[in-house]
Each structure stands twice: as structure tokens, then as C-alpha cells.
Write an enzyme that holds these catalytic residues in place. Sequence first.
Site, mmCIF file in Angstrom:
data_model
loop_
_atom_site.group_PDB
_atom_site.id
_atom_site.type_symbol
_atom_site.label_atom_id
_atom_site.label_comp_id
_atom_site.label_asym_id
_atom_site.label_seq_id
_atom_site.Cartn_x
_atom_site.Cartn_y
_atom_site.Cartn_z
ATOM 1 N N ASP A 1 3.219 6.392 3.486
ATOM 2 C CA ASP A 1 4.587 6.016 3.149
ATOM 3 C C ASP A 1 5.158 4.888 4.008
ATOM 4 N N ASN B 1 3.861 10.325 16.855
ATOM 5 C CA ASN B 1 2.623 9.862 17.485
ATOM 6 C C ASN B 1 1.911 8.801 16.646
ATOM 7 N N GLN C 1 -1.395 13.217 3.908
ATOM 8 C CA GLN C 1 -0.882 14.521 3.486
ATOM 9 C C GLN C 1 -1.939 15.324 2.727
ATOM 10 N N ASP D 1 6.195 15.956 23.876
ATOM 11 C CA ASP D 1 5.170 16.522 22.994
ATOM 12 C C ASP D 1 4.467 17.646 23.733
ATOM 13 N N CYS E 1 -4.706 0.101 7.965
ATOM 14 C CA CYS E 1 -5.554 1.140 8.568
ATOM 15 C C CYS E 1 -6.737 1.358 7.636
ATOM 16 N N TYR F 1 5.411 22.428 0.455
ATOM 17 C CA TYR F 1 6.659 23.056 0.893
ATOM 18 C C TYR F 1 6.257 24.361 1.573
ATOM 19 N N CYS G 1 0.847 -1.195 0.000
ATOM 20 C CA CYS G 1 0.000 0.000 0.000
ATOM 21 C C CYS G 1 0.881 1.244 0.000
HETATM 22 N N1 LIG Z 1 3.598 22.848 4.097
HETATM 23 C C1 LIG Z 1 3.908 21.604 4.431
HETATM 24 N N2 LIG Z 1 4.635 20.854 3.590
HETATM 25 C C2 LIG Z 1 4.927 19.582 3.902
HETATM 26 C C3 LIG Z 1 4.522 19.003 5.116
HETATM 27 C C4 LIG Z 1 3.772 19.819 6.022
HETATM 28 O O1 LIG Z 1 3.379 19.416 7.123
HETATM 29 N N3 LIG Z 1 3.478 21.098 5.635
HETATM 30 N N4 LIG Z 1 4.823 17.691 5.384
HETATM 31 C C5 LIG Z 1 5.962 17.108 4.719
HETATM 32 C C6 LIG Z 1 5.946 15.650 4.839
HETATM 33 S S1 LIG Z 1 6.025 15.008 6.427
HETATM 34 C C7 LIG Z 1 5.928 14.812 3.781
HETATM 35 S S2 LIG Z 1 6.094 13.143 4.021
HETATM 36 C C8 LIG Z 1 5.794 15.320 2.406
HETATM 37 C C9 LIG Z 1 4.816 14.494 1.593
HETATM 38 O O2 LIG Z 1 4.875 14.839 0.287
HETATM 39 P P1 LIG Z 1 4.204 13.862 -0.792
HETATM 40 O O3 LIG Z 1 4.427 12.453 -0.421
HETATM 41 O O4 LIG Z 1 4.695 14.301 -2.116
HETATM 42 O O5 LIG Z 1 2.648 14.102 -0.610
HETATM 43 P P2 LIG Z 1 1.656 15.085 -1.380
HETATM 44 O O6 LIG Z 1 2.265 16.406 -1.588
HETATM 45 O O7 LIG Z 1 0.358 14.980 -0.683
HETATM 46 O O8 LIG Z 1 1.529 14.488 -2.850
HETATM 47 C C10 LIG Z 1 1.218 13.198 -3.134
HETATM 48 C C11 LIG Z 1 0.500 13.223 -4.474
HETATM 49 O O9 LIG Z 1 0.748 11.988 -5.112
HETATM 50 C C12 LIG Z 1 -0.422 11.565 -5.770
HETATM 51 N N5 LIG Z 1 -0.313 10.105 -5.920
HETATM 52 C C13 LIG Z 1 -0.638 9.157 -5.034
HETATM 53 N N6 LIG Z 1 -0.341 7.935 -5.503
HETATM 54 C C14 LIG Z 1 0.192 8.112 -6.731
HETATM 55 C C15 LIG Z 1 0.692 7.221 -7.726
HETATM 56 O O10 LIG Z 1 0.715 6.010 -7.536
HETATM 57 N N7 LIG Z 1 1.170 7.779 -8.867
HETATM 58 C C16 LIG Z 1 1.176 9.122 -9.083
HETATM 59 N N8 LIG Z 1 1.688 9.583 -10.216
HETATM 60 N N9 LIG Z 1 0.692 9.986 -8.154
HETATM 61 C C17 LIG Z 1 0.212 9.495 -7.004
HETATM 62 C C18 LIG Z 1 -1.535 12.029 -4.866
HETATM 63 O O11 LIG Z 1 -2.736 12.177 -5.600
HETATM 64 C C19 LIG Z 1 -0.995 13.342 -4.314
HETATM 65 O O12 LIG Z 1 -1.450 14.440 -5.043
HETATM 66 O O13 LIG Z 1 5.328 16.669 2.432
HETATM 67 C C20 LIG Z 1 6.091 17.509 3.254
HETATM 68 N N10 LIG Z 1 5.625 18.847 3.002
HETATM 69 N N1 LIG Z 2 -3.309 9.019 8.788
HETATM 70 C C1 LIG Z 2 -2.138 9.516 8.459
HETATM 71 N N2 LIG Z 2 -1.018 8.960 8.954
HETATM 72 C C2 LIG Z 2 0.177 9.468 8.616
HETATM 73 C C3 LIG Z 2 0.313 10.532 7.707
HETATM 74 C C4 LIG Z 2 -0.877 11.118 7.213
HETATM 75 O O1 LIG Z 2 -0.848 12.099 6.452
HETATM 76 N N3 LIG Z 2 -2.071 10.572 7.609
HETATM 77 N N4 LIG Z 2 1.552 10.983 7.332
HETATM 78 C C5 LIG Z 2 2.695 10.146 7.611
HETATM 79 C C6 LIG Z 2 3.885 10.984 7.575
HETATM 80 S S1 LIG Z 2 4.577 11.329 6.061
HETATM 81 C C7 LIG Z 2 4.466 11.464 8.665
HETATM 82 S S2 LIG Z 2 5.865 12.424 8.521
HETATM 83 C C8 LIG Z 2 3.968 11.112 9.985
HETATM 84 C C9 LIG Z 2 3.890 12.255 10.943
HETATM 85 O O2 LIG Z 2 3.285 11.781 12.097
HETATM 86 P P1 LIG Z 2 3.892 12.009 13.500
HETATM 87 O O3 LIG Z 2 5.325 11.655 13.536
HETATM 88 O O4 LIG Z 2 3.046 11.315 14.474
HETATM 89 O O5 LIG Z 2 3.815 13.603 13.582
HETATM 90 P P2 LIG Z 2 2.557 14.594 13.597
HETATM 91 O O6 LIG Z 2 1.276 13.842 13.525
HETATM 92 O O7 LIG Z 2 2.807 15.624 12.577
HETATM 93 O O8 LIG Z 2 2.709 15.301 15.010
HETATM 94 C C10 LIG Z 2 2.991 14.512 16.131
HETATM 95 C C11 LIG Z 2 3.054 15.337 17.373
HETATM 96 O O9 LIG Z 2 4.087 16.327 17.345
HETATM 97 C C12 LIG Z 2 3.736 17.280 18.339
HETATM 98 N N5 LIG Z 2 4.577 18.470 18.216
HETATM 99 C C13 LIG Z 2 4.312 19.634 17.592
HETATM 100 N N6 LIG Z 2 5.372 20.463 17.666
HETATM 101 C C14 LIG Z 2 6.344 19.796 18.350
HETATM 102 C C15 LIG Z 2 7.687 20.101 18.729
HETATM 103 O O10 LIG Z 2 8.229 21.150 18.414
HETATM 104 N N7 LIG Z 2 8.384 19.152 19.401
HETATM 105 C C16 LIG Z 2 7.836 17.950 19.763
HETATM 106 N N8 LIG Z 2 8.592 17.080 20.419
HETATM 107 N N9 LIG Z 2 6.564 17.640 19.417
HETATM 108 C C17 LIG Z 2 5.841 18.532 18.704
HETATM 109 C C18 LIG Z 2 2.253 17.484 18.096
HETATM 110 O O11 LIG Z 2 1.620 17.958 19.266
HETATM 111 C C19 LIG Z 2 1.777 16.075 17.700
HETATM 112 O O12 LIG Z 2 1.128 15.419 18.744
HETATM 113 O O13 LIG Z 2 2.670 10.563 9.898
HETATM 114 C C20 LIG Z 2 2.557 9.524 8.986
HETATM 115 N N10 LIG Z 2 1.287 8.915 9.168
HETATM 116 S S1 SF4 Z 3 -0.812 2.543 7.468
HETATM 117 FE FE1 SF4 Z 3 -2.659 2.476 6.183
HETATM 118 S S2 SF4 Z 3 -2.309 3.904 4.475
HETATM 119 FE FE2 SF4 Z 3 -0.331 3.474 5.448
HETATM 120 S S3 SF4 Z 3 0.516 1.787 4.218
HETATM 121 FE FE3 SF4 Z 3 -0.558 0.864 5.987
HETATM 122 S S4 SF4 Z 3 -2.629 0.445 5.217
HETATM 123 FE FE4 SF4 Z 3 -1.677 1.881 3.772
HETATM 124 MO MO LIG Z 4 6.321 12.702 6.329
#
Ligand SMILES: Nc1nc2c(c(=O)[nH]1)N[C@H]1C(S)=C(S)[C@@H](COP(=O)(O)OP(=O)(O)OC[C@H]3O[C@@H](n4cnc5c(=O)[nH]c(N)nc54)[C@H](O)[C@@H]3O)O[C@H]1N2
Ligand SMILES: Nc1nc2c(c(=O)[nH]1)N[C@H]1C(S)=C(S)[C@@H](COP(=O)(O)OP(=O)(O)OC[C@H]3O[C@@H](n4cnc5c(=O)[nH]c(N)nc54)[C@H](O)[C@@H]3O)O[C@H]1N2
Ligand code: SF4
Ligand SMILES: [Mo]
Length: 739
Positions: A20, A176, A610, A203, A50, A428, A16
Site C-alpha cells: 500500500d 519498522n 498481508q 519496540d 522492493c 479482521y 505498484c
Molecule cells: N487478523 C488480522 N487482520 C488484519 C491485520 C492483521 O495483522 N491481522 N492487518 C491489517 C492491516 S495492517 C491491513 S493494511 C489490512 C489489509 O487488508 P487488505 O489490503 O484488504 O489485504 P488482504 O486482506 O490481504 O486482501 C487483499 C486482496 O486483494 C487482492 N488483490 C490484489 N490486487 C488486486 C487488484 O488489483 N484487484 C482486485 N480485485 N484484487 C486485488 C489480493 O489477491 C488479496 O486477496 O488488513 C488488516 N487486517
Molecule cells: N513486505 C511487507 N511490507 C509491508 C507489509 C507487508 O505485508 N509485507 N504491510 C504493510 C502494511 S499494510 C503495514 S500496516 C506495515 C506494518 O509494518 P510495521 O509498521 O513495520 O509493523 P509490523 O511489521 O507489524 O511490526 C513492527 C514492530 O512492532 C513491534 N510491536 C509489537 N507489538 C508492539 C507494541 O505493542 N508496541 C510497540 N511499540 N511495538 C510493538 C514488533 O516487535 C515489530 O518489530 O507494513 C507494510 N509493509
Molecule cells: S515497497 Fe515494494 S510492494 Fe510496496 S509499492 Fe514499493 S515496490 Fe511495490
Molecule cells: Mo496496514
Amino acid sequence: MASAKPTDNKNTYSVCTICDIGCQLRAETEDGKLKRMIAHDNPALARNVCYKGTAAAHIHNHVDRLTRPLKRVGERGEDKWEEISYEQAMDEIAERLKKVVDQYGPESMAVSTSGWNTQTTHSMDRRFMNALGTPNYISGVSLCAGNTAAVNKMTYGWFPFADISNSQCIVLFGHNPRKHSWTPIFNMINAARANGAKVIVLDPRVSDQAEVADLHLSLRSGTDAAMCFGWLNVIINEKLYDKDFVAEYTVGFDELCERVNDYPLERVAEITGVDAELIAESARMYATAESACIPWTPITDMQISSTSAIRLQSILRALTGNIDIPGGDVFGGFDPNYIPESKLGNHEMLSAEQKAKQLGSDAHPAYTYRAQEMLSEHTERVYGYAYADIVMGCYMANPSATFRAMATEKPYPVKAFFVLGNNALLSYPNQHQILKGMMNQDLIVAHEIFMTPTAMLADYVLPGDVFSERNHIADNWNWKLGLTVSQKAVEPPAEASSTFQFWHDLAHRMGFADLFPWQTIEDMLDHRLSPSGKTFEQFSNENYMYIQPPEYRKYRQTGFATPSGKVELKSSVLGELGFDPLPYYREGPAVSEDYPYYVFTGVREDAFFQTGQRQVKVLRDRMPSPKLFMHPVDAERQGIIDHDWVKLQTETGEVTAKVLIQDSMKQGHIRVPHGWWYPEMRGEAKLAGAFISSDAVLCPDAPEYLDYEQGIPHFKGFPGRIVKLNEPPAGMSEQVLAG
Ligand SMILES: Nc1nc2c(c(=O)[nH]1)N[C@H]1C(S)=C(S)[C@@H](COP(=O)(O)OP(=O)(O)OC[C@H]3O[C@@H](n4cnc5c(=O)[nH]c(N)nc54)[C@H](O)[C@@H]3O)O[C@H]1N2
Ligand SMILES: Nc1nc2c(c(=O)[nH]1)N[C@H]1C(S)=C(S)[C@@H](COP(=O)(O)OP(=O)(O)OC[C@H]3O[C@@H](n4cnc5c(=O)[nH]c(N)nc54)[C@H](O)[C@@H]3O)O[C@H]1N2
Ligand code: SF4
Ligand SMILES: [Mo]
């Protein structure tokens, strides 16, 4: 090798990519369509799913899926298109890219990608870019794990993965994981807890993990580096560190001790807002546990002291002797059965002259070629390859510098922007600058499964396949060992195809055919698996995953892949680049009367990954509208009640959302969700409401908000204020207003 045509009702296991973490799930098909994606039949893996994963069929069969290449016919961003054939699209893209390169040079092409959701790229993007001559690759991993990988390498040569399941003590810096957010990590933490592991959570909020933690430190957002100094203070002064390991395997201990002395507990308590006794108790719990790990966390990837905070976590791991031991932080390495993407990327092909042009590498080199190549010979010595592009994050350009170059043409013009599986506009900091940059392009190509605000700005939108429609072997991006098979269950719709195909077909049109000899994904997989002596078909018939047996304390034989061969508590690479070789704490921009709250992005929403899935009903019903979290005392002072609409303003911009008042919030803090746009507003609001509620509008990337070494922005604790609205913003749907 031809791909076997998938047949209904055979068990296919697909990884899946909705988020990520990559759970392997089971596909059920009917009449050549994906019927359901369900839990694994292996009991050890069945809990790793999930409700986003089980919604896969709703996503993959969604009526809004893009299925044909689109060419822009209106103004850029107007969202008017004509359908064209794939061949025409690829011909025109190649022709227009050649024109841009002829006029402005190869570095005028930039690529932004996520990398994990498109899966099958296999570093073909970097291979293409290196053949063309452009270093300007950017990715969301600059804010998430990729940058940590690059910084970890400076301290001890690799990016370890926490052995959570076997650990006696788990330290979560904000991180978390929960039932519907990174479920496998959540399951690992629970398994460890059942075996007696202690959990320490740092946190500001009482997060789900904090609620059940042994110790919870409610620190002020953005102060994690200071907190690490508090721990080091206790660990060093109380001699809780592993003296033998420090003596034999580290350099810079005395200088580190001096630096740590600058941060006495009282000072750390003052900075973080956490009681000194609790800081000391948690440090002792961590340092005296039989084994302890600090799992990677995105929270310290996005702070003004990010490089120091990441280094300090590495240093804590090293001083306590928790490196590469069971239950500690384990060094994987390249999988001996699989040719790594780092190799396929062909980084040696790009000239030093072009590498030096990598945007942002002058001011903020940490994850660019400039800093990372200082490790190449050491990486090769220990790991066998000069380039270790762990989590695809070690040879990146700086996103803010790239969007600035796109917008201002300084230091040189960037005029062709390729964006694959990434919603760059929202992903970004400084969304206004990203838009400006995109509006100033001669060519934008998006590879997407839905029409996102980013894709709306493109000249060509190519329809992507999804994970149930392609074969792949996932290798955890070289972060940890293990190969997971992902099988194609159904055919992609109409002209949807993979990013592998995209780079292959573009390369053939640009004169790099000899560098892209693999005709199909399966050819590529056969090539990558060649060290194992198996083809993809053999491999996937025999295994659904293959885990290399772990080896511990490998550094005893190999040393560390750093210039000194040791754990560099004092970083020679950072020192040589002109930065402080020791970690430090830097205060972010202060709150003021005008902007009295610390705003942080994050607390990912269970229903979405995201910026994605807002158009998927079963998921959107769970979270219909964006919510800001506030503490009851703050809300009362502002005269705000639950579900009031407010504006959240920073110096950079403002967004609109509803308020959710929560006792679990820390006073003085506001949480803003990430990634909100409104697919239902397409055709009515500009770019489907991409500027109404997106955190990227708020997040600044001015120098005072950037980490020095990496140039990543401060998403955790920037100043903001709340203004109550008397009525909801115009154009919101019934569902948004009600939910
Ligand atoms: N401002 C801001 N920027 C952030 C963050 C934030 O908290 N705030 N978080 C950062 C974090 S933690 C992360 S991990 C990154 C995530 O960055 P990305 O992983 O790039 O996530 P998205 O920007 O949501 O873009 C994912 C896009 O991929 C498309 N997609 C999904 N599956 C496929 C596929 O199989 N093929 C193709 N071609 N497209 C697909 C979806 O429709 C979606 O539009 O962003 C970071 N950027
Ligand atoms: N359902 C779902 N699951 C996901 C994602 C999603 O988009 N949806 N995204 C995935 C991705 S790419 C990522 S990166 C992860 C992110 O997931 P996590 O690593 O769990 O991070 P967040 O959910 O962004 O925030 C977690 C905690 O950081 C706390 N926090 C805020 N500021 C600070 C600080 O300055 N210091 C500390 N120590 N804590 C702080 C917030 O209160 C919050 O409870 O989740 C992943 N899992
Ligand atoms: S936690 Fe959920 S969305 Fe993420 S890879 Fe596993 S099944 Fe897919
Ligand atoms: Mo992330």
C-alpha cells in the site's frame, strides 16, 4: 476520451499496488504482455522498489489469475464453479441484490474492501452505497491508518504525514520499515539519518530499526499509551513544550496536565517495563530536537488503548510545536488539482436515518458517521469540503459489529456481502465469526485476482485487473499532497476488469445510471483532473508525478478544523459522545498461568503483502512457512527447539506454525504472523487451509479486547500459550515441511 492502446517498449510508469505504499515503477512489455516491472529511471525514485515490486510480472502473469466471471455451483465454500459471461454475472448480481434489498432494506448490504490495491474505485463504492441507502462499509483500514486518520481529525482536524526526510528526530512506535517493507519510508529514514537525524524506536523486540536506533525502548506490547504519558510527564514537568504554541493554539492544557500527573515516571516504568531514566532521556531527545516527527504507525492502531495512544501522539506533536513545520508532521489537505474521493463518495446523499444505522456506531462511534459528522462544518470551513474521508477511514462501520450482524441478524439482518480486493475472512479479528456471517448470506460477490478463501465463499467471483492493466492517478488517499500517474502497460486478460467498471455497471442495472455518467476510467480521470484544466492524457504526458509545493503553519490563517478551531488536547467530540475527553491508559487482558505469553500480530513478512502472494513461487520460496518468534529462554523452558511445530492457543482459537527462536524477541512475548493460508492445499483442505495458521483465528473481538471509542481489537499483547506438537500438521507440502 478513449484509452490509447498500449504499445510495447514505450516507457510506462505504473504505481505498484502489491503493497500500500505505492512506488512508481517502470513497465517493460513484450508481445502485449508484461515482461518486467523495474526500478524508476529517475535516480531520486530508483531506490523505491522492493523484491515484491520486481516480482510483479510473476503475479500479473500467474497461471492461477482469475480471468472469467465464476458462478458458484456447489455448496457455499465448496469451491465449485461454472464460468459465465460478465454480462450474465452483472445481471444476476443486480437481480439478487434487489431481492435482498426489497426483503431486508438497503442497510442489509455490506461492503468490505481494501481500496488501495483496486485503485480505480474512486469512491464509486461509497457513491453506490449512498445511492442505495447503506452505511455498512468496512475496510482493513479500520486497523491501519484509516482509523488513525479519523482519530487525528478529532484533535486537530486533519491527519498529518511525517516529513521524515527533513527531520532531526524520528520516533518509531514499533513501526519498522526496511528494505523490503515500505521501502520508500525506509529510504526516507536513512536519508534523514545521513543528515544527522536521531532515531528513537519503541519496540518490544530488537527490530531492524531498533538495531540501528539512537535509543531503543523495549516496552511491553500494548503499553504505548502509557509510554506517551511518561514522555508528556517529562516534557511538561521540565517545561520542554512550546509555550507560545500551547497558549495560542490549544485548548485543555490544564486538564491534560492534571491527567498526566496520574502517570508519574515510576508508574510508567512499571507498566511498560522500561527504565525511567531511558524514558526521560528519550522524551528529552524528542522534545528538544530542532524538528521532530512521529510517523504514523499501525502498531497503535491495533491496541485496546488505541484511541488514547493515537491522541497522545497527536498531543506530543502539538505540545512540542512540531505541527505543520518542515521536518515535523505536515498537514496536506485536498489537492487543488484533483477532485477528492471524499467528494465523489456523495456522503451527503445518505439520509441521517440510514447513517444512524451504521453498524457499531452506537457503542464505538469514533470512525463512523456519528462522530465524524460532528466535524463536517469545521472541515468545510478549513478544507472546503464537508467530508474528508482521509485514507478512506473516516465514515466506516465497525467490522466486528458487521460480521456479528451477518451471523446473528442483530440488530438487523445483513444478507448481501460484497468484498473487493480484500481477503476478509483472514483480515479482521474473530475468523470463526466472519465465516459464520458469510455462511448466512443470501448473496456474496467477490472481486479478486486469485481464488482466495474469501472468494471461495462467494456466489459470484469477478476477475479483477491489476495495476499494469489500468490507468489511474494516485493521490495518497488525501493523506499527503501529490499526484502520481499510473499508466496502463498491457490489456487485462480475457474478462478481467476494474472495480470502477464493476460499480458503474452495477449502478446502471440498479437504476442509478445518472449518478454514474462516466463511461470509462479515463472519463473519470478527466473529470477528477478538471480543476487542473488538463485531461488524463495531457497530465500523464507532461508529468509522471506532480507534487504541490508544501506550505507550512497554514493553521495561522485557517485555524484548525475542530469545533474550537484549536488543537483539542481535551476532545470536545469525544466528550459530547460520552467518552473521556482526555486520553488514558487501559490495561489489556492479563496473562495468566494458563495463558502466560503476550502475543502480538505483525512483523510483516518481506515476501508477501498481508494475506497475498502465497501462490507466487519466487516469493513463496523466500518464506515457505509461517513462523512464530520466541525468545530462547521461553523456548528452553518449553522444551522447544528451532523449527518445532507448535500450536498457539488463545481463548478464541488456535493456530499451528513453526517456531523460530530469536534473541531479538522480548521474553514473554510471541509473534504470530498475519495472513497465512495455503493455496497449494486448494481442493484438499477446507478453504485452502484458511483456519490452520491465520492470526485472525486467534484474535478475539469480545468487548474486553476492544478499544472503547473505536471498537478496534487488541492485536498487540493478548494472552496466549504454546503447545508443542510431536508431528507436523497433516497435509503440509514438502516445501512447508522443509522451509
Ligand atoms: N487478523 C488480522 N487482520 C488484519 C491485520 C492483521 O495483522 N491481522 N492487518 C491489517 C492491516 S495492517 C491491513 S493494511 C489490512 C489489509 O487488508 P487488505 O489490503 O484488504 O489485504 P488482504 O486482506 O490481504 O486482501 C487483499 C486482496 O486483494 C487482492 N488483490 C490484489 N490486487 C488486486 C487488484 O488489483 N484487484 C482486485 N480485485 N484484487 C486485488 C489480493 O489477491 C488479496 O486477496 O488488513 C488488516 N487486517
Ligand atoms: N513486505 C511487507 N511490507 C509491508 C507489509 C507487508 O505485508 N509485507 N504491510 C504493510 C502494511 S499494510 C503495514 S500496516 C506495515 C506494518 O509494518 P510495521 O509498521 O513495520 O509493523 P509490523 O511489521 O507489524 O511490526 C513492527 C514492530 O512492532 C513491534 N510491536 C509489537 N507489538 C508492539 C507494541 O505493542 N508496541 C510497540 N511499540 N511495538 C510493538 C514488533 O516487535 C515489530 O518489530 O507494513 C507494510 N509493509
Ligand atoms: S515497497 Fe515494494 S510492494 Fe510496496 S509499492 Fe514499493 S515496490 Fe511495490
Ligand atoms: Mo496496514
